[in-house]
Design an enzyme around this catalytic site. Structure first.
Site, PDB file in Angstrom:
ATOM      1  CB  ALA A  78      32.249  28.729  37.535  1.00 15.43           C
ATOM      2  CB  SER A 116      27.330  36.715  40.796  1.00 17.21           C
ATOM      3  OG  SER A 116      26.874  36.644  42.128  1.00 17.21           O
ATOM      4  CD1 TRP A 121      22.822  39.789  38.413  1.00 19.54           C
ATOM      5  CD2 TRP A 121      22.917  41.299  40.059  1.00 19.54           C
ATOM      6  NE1 TRP A 121      21.635  39.737  39.099  1.00 19.54           N
ATOM      7  CE2 TRP A 121      21.664  40.650  40.112  1.00 19.54           C
ATOM      8  CE3 TRP A 121      23.203  42.277  41.007  1.00 19.54           C
ATOM      9  CZ2 TRP A 121      20.705  40.948  41.068  1.00 19.54           C
ATOM     10  CZ3 TRP A 121      22.243  42.570  41.961  1.00 19.54           C
ATOM     11  CH2 TRP A 121      21.013  41.915  41.981  1.00 19.54           C
ATOM     12  CB  ALA A 122      29.861  40.601  35.730  1.00 20.07           C
ATOM     13  CD  GLN A 123      27.381  47.822  36.427  1.00 16.87           C
ATOM     14  OE1 GLN A 123      28.322  48.540  36.720  1.00 16.87           O
ATOM     15  NE2 GLN A 123      26.142  48.122  36.769  1.00 16.87           N
ATOM     16  CD  GLU A 128      37.466  46.847  35.181  1.00 17.23           C
ATOM     17  OE1 GLU A 128      37.798  45.964  36.006  1.00 17.23           O
ATOM     18  OE2 GLU A 128      36.400  46.821  34.560  1.00 17.23           O
ATOM     19  CG  ASP A 146      23.175  28.578  49.097  1.00 18.53           C
ATOM     20  OD1 ASP A 146      22.905  28.992  50.237  1.00 18.53           O
ATOM     21  OD2 ASP A 146      22.551  28.938  48.087  1.00 18.53           O
ATOM     22  CG  HIS A 205      32.522  47.771  43.530  1.00 21.89           C
ATOM     23  ND1 HIS A 205      32.451  49.115  43.218  1.00 21.89           N
ATOM     24  CD2 HIS A 205      32.953  47.149  42.412  1.00 21.89           C
ATOM     25  CE1 HIS A 205      32.821  49.287  41.974  1.00 21.89           C
ATOM     26  NE2 HIS A 205      33.129  48.113  41.458  1.00 21.89           N
ATOM     27  NE  ARG A 246      36.798  46.184  41.977  1.00 16.81           N
ATOM     28  CZ  ARG A 246      36.114  45.236  41.372  1.00 16.81           C
ATOM     29  NH1 ARG A 246      35.811  44.133  42.027  1.00 16.81           N
ATOM     30  NH2 ARG A 246      35.706  45.374  40.126  1.00 16.81           N
ATOM     31  CG  HIS A 276      31.789  43.802  44.111  1.00 19.37           C
ATOM     32  ND1 HIS A 276      30.615  43.838  43.378  1.00 19.37           N
ATOM     33  CD2 HIS A 276      32.793  43.649  43.216  1.00 19.37           C
ATOM     34  CE1 HIS A 276      30.901  43.720  42.091  1.00 19.37           C
ATOM     35  NE2 HIS A 276      32.209  43.593  41.960  1.00 19.37           N
ATOM     36  NE  ARG A 284      36.663  40.107  42.338  1.00 23.27           N
ATOM     37  CZ  ARG A 284      36.165  40.937  41.416  1.00 23.27           C
ATOM     38  NH1 ARG A 284      36.630  40.914  40.170  1.00 23.27           N
ATOM     39  NH2 ARG A 284      35.235  41.813  41.736  1.00 23.27           N
ATOM     40  CG  LEU A 331      32.983  37.465  34.741  1.00 22.32           C
ATOM     41  CD1 LEU A 331      32.552  38.447  33.654  1.00 22.32           C
ATOM     42  CD2 LEU A 331      31.931  36.381  34.912  1.00 22.32           C
TER      43      LEU A 331
END
Length: 538
Positions: free
Chosen positions: A22, A48, A51-53, A119, A222, A243, A295, A356, A391, A397
């Site tokens: 972002a 993050s 880390w997104a697969q 997915e 934060d 997740h 999920r 997650h 979500r 993303l």
């Protein structure tokens, strides 16, 4: 990795707090006209995004439609989504993918076209990806582009403390505008007052509020906490996504097994410890979509079976697929698991749910604007109305790219009329001393994460949440007293934000007297006929 540009004395037009998808998307758009400062709490690639697969959802196949993607998003969000936001983001998705391709993101292709996977919760194949490490590829491309841009300065190891408000001016005028941020340079231990005409929060989520999370260590809420203290409304914080499939391994923490494993045929089964039920495929007992259910449903099903049978984990099995298929689609996961003695082409993977994604956050409009003039919030720290009560996979993303773009364009549209910041008072450390008991911070951090997991986790009750609220009340007094007497450190800043975020989660969850999406209260298992946001105002 690009070389960091050294800070200088120039006035920045926009400060962006966060160096993920972002923040960097916004920076690249703004840099057409503006001088931009990007701050990262750790290293530039430690958020993050890297880390997104899984991938990025977009309607790119001729058999798919915007309306189908909109419907899937609304169904997953349990009707709490704001439809205008869902339409806005999904209709911008193909354009966002094209920009990433232009930046050099090497998305997988098949026979000359983008390879699309599917997915949970999606009715079509619409996930573009780079093997099973999409986030890393996106982060790398964005960092390179930002590092090459002379209008973008990036500073790592800068921990944001609080937003600079009108009241922090040398001569306060009594307004509500935001003029930048006080930030700790952890390299030298000095707090700087960094000012700009506009400030964008792109600080990510609050996953570390929980004991088990797939989020990086810096995901301590934060931006959400800073915005709340400054006077912004916060909404829907009760909706913390868990997740379903995090690797169960006592030596390796927080390794996510992507949603796409189930999307490509992975099956959830009971392990040998289940006795007579060992090997049973259990998802048909919970949802007709089985492993492709959203999920929240899959996570609750796994949690139910683990508690019912006293298990440590369940199995995710894709070994029935050809070995070359598994290695080709999931090379990163395959190699990581192989190094741990698990060959996913021959045996199942032990998995458990873990926190997650933060679906709630700072309330914003379609331009990423918050309640306060000069302050924007984008990505996981915001609540735009896209995700609702849950979500949909691979929409996160996408939200970063679309709102990074829209917030930047809003600033550029009004660029010539933006006021320069007034003179700001420096950070005052005249009445504090060096911290004397760091163990207090570590103890409180551990306690928060543990009671949030036990009392405000996948399944909640009024009594459990009351216990969490009581602990938070005591800890708020203790941490406020500590914060007021000692110099700030990264750990203290994060603890303060973590605790405030936990407070907002519990307050939101106690207000919702129903079970919707990610919020399941055993005392109120029904869903109300009317979907309403939970909005907290300072």
């Amino acid at each position: 990795m690009p070389d960091l540009q050294q800070p200088d004395t120039q006035q920045y037009d926009v400060i962006i707090i966060g160096s993920g998808a972002a923040g960097l998307t916004a920076a690249l758009v703004l840099a057409e006209r503006a001088k931009v400062l990007v701050l990262s709490k750790g290293q530039l690639d430690s958020g993050s995004t890297a880390w997104a697969q899984g991938g990025i959802a977009a309607v790119l196949d001729s058999g798919d439609t915007f309306e189908d993607h909109i419907r899937d998003t609304m169904v997953a969000g349990a009707g709490l989504n704001r439809r205008e936001t869902v339409e806005f983001v999904i209709e911008q998705a193909p354009r966002a993918i094209k920009r990433l391709i232009d930046l050099g993101v090497p998305f997988n292709t098949e026979q000359g076209a983008l390879h699309l996977t599917r997915e949970g919760g999606h009715s079509h194949r619409r996930i573009v990806h780079v093997d099973d490490a999409t986030g890393w590829a996106v982060q790398t491309a964005l960092l390179k582009a930002a590092g090459d841009n002379p209008n973008i300065t990036m500073r790592s190891n800068m921990v944001a403390i609080d937003l600079i408000r009108d009241r922090n001016a040398v001569d306060p005028e009594g307004g509500q505008s935001i003029w930048g941020v006080y930030a700790l340079d952890t390299g030298i231990g000095h707090v700087e007052a960094l000012t700009a005409k506009a400030t964008i929060l792109a600080t990510g989520g609050a996953g570390r509020t929980y004991l088990f999370s797939t989020a990086p260590s810096g995901a301590t809420g934060d931006g959400i906490a800073m915005a709340w203290r400054a006077g912004c409304r916060i909404s829907n914080m009760e909706f913390m996504q868990f997740h379903p499939t995090c690797l169960y391994n006592l030596d390796v923490k927080n390794f996510l097994i992507t949603e796409a494993v189930r999307g490509e045929g992975g099956i959830l089964k009971l392990p040998p410890d289940a006795g007579a039920e060992a090997g049973k495929r259990f998802m048909p007992d919970f949802d007709e979509r089985m492993e492709l259910a959203p999920r929240d449903i899959v996570a609750r099903a796994i949690d139910h079976e683990i508690k019912r049978l006293g298990l440590d984990y369940v199995h995710l099995d894709i070994s029935h697929k050809p070995p070359e298929f598994v290695r080709e689609h999931f090379p990163t996961i395959y190699e990581r698991l192989l190094g741990l003695g698990i060959d996913m082409t021959k045996e199942p993977i032990p998995v458990v749910p873990a926190q997650h994604y933060t679906c709630g956050g700072v309330r914003v409009d379609l331009k990423g604007q918050t309640d306060l003039p000069g302050l924007y919030a984008i990505g996981e720290c915001s609540e735009s109305g896209l995700h609702g009560a849950n979500r949909l996979a691979s929409n996160s993303l996408l939200e970063c790219f679309v709102f990074g773009d829209s917030s930047a364009h809003d600033i550029l549209t009004r660029f010539d009329t933006l006021r320069a910041p007034p003179p700001i008072r420096p950070w005052d450390e005249s009445r504090v001393t060096a911290p004397d008991e760091e163990v207090v911070i570590k103890q409180n951090w551990t306690e928060i994460r543990r009671f949030m997991w036990n009392y405000v986790g996948i399944v909640r009750t009024d009594k459990r949440m009351e216990r969490a609220a009581n602990r938070i009340r005591l800890l708020l007094e203790e941490v406020d007293e500590y914060y007021g007497n000692f110099r700030v450190t990264k750990d203290l800043i994060e603890l303060r934000n973590l605790l405030k975020t936990a407070d907002l989660i519990v307050r939101s969850a106690r207000r919702r007297k129903e079970s919707r999406g990610l919020h399941y209260n055993a005392d109120y298992p029904q869903i109300d006929p009317v979907a309403r946001d939970t909005v907290l105002a300072p």
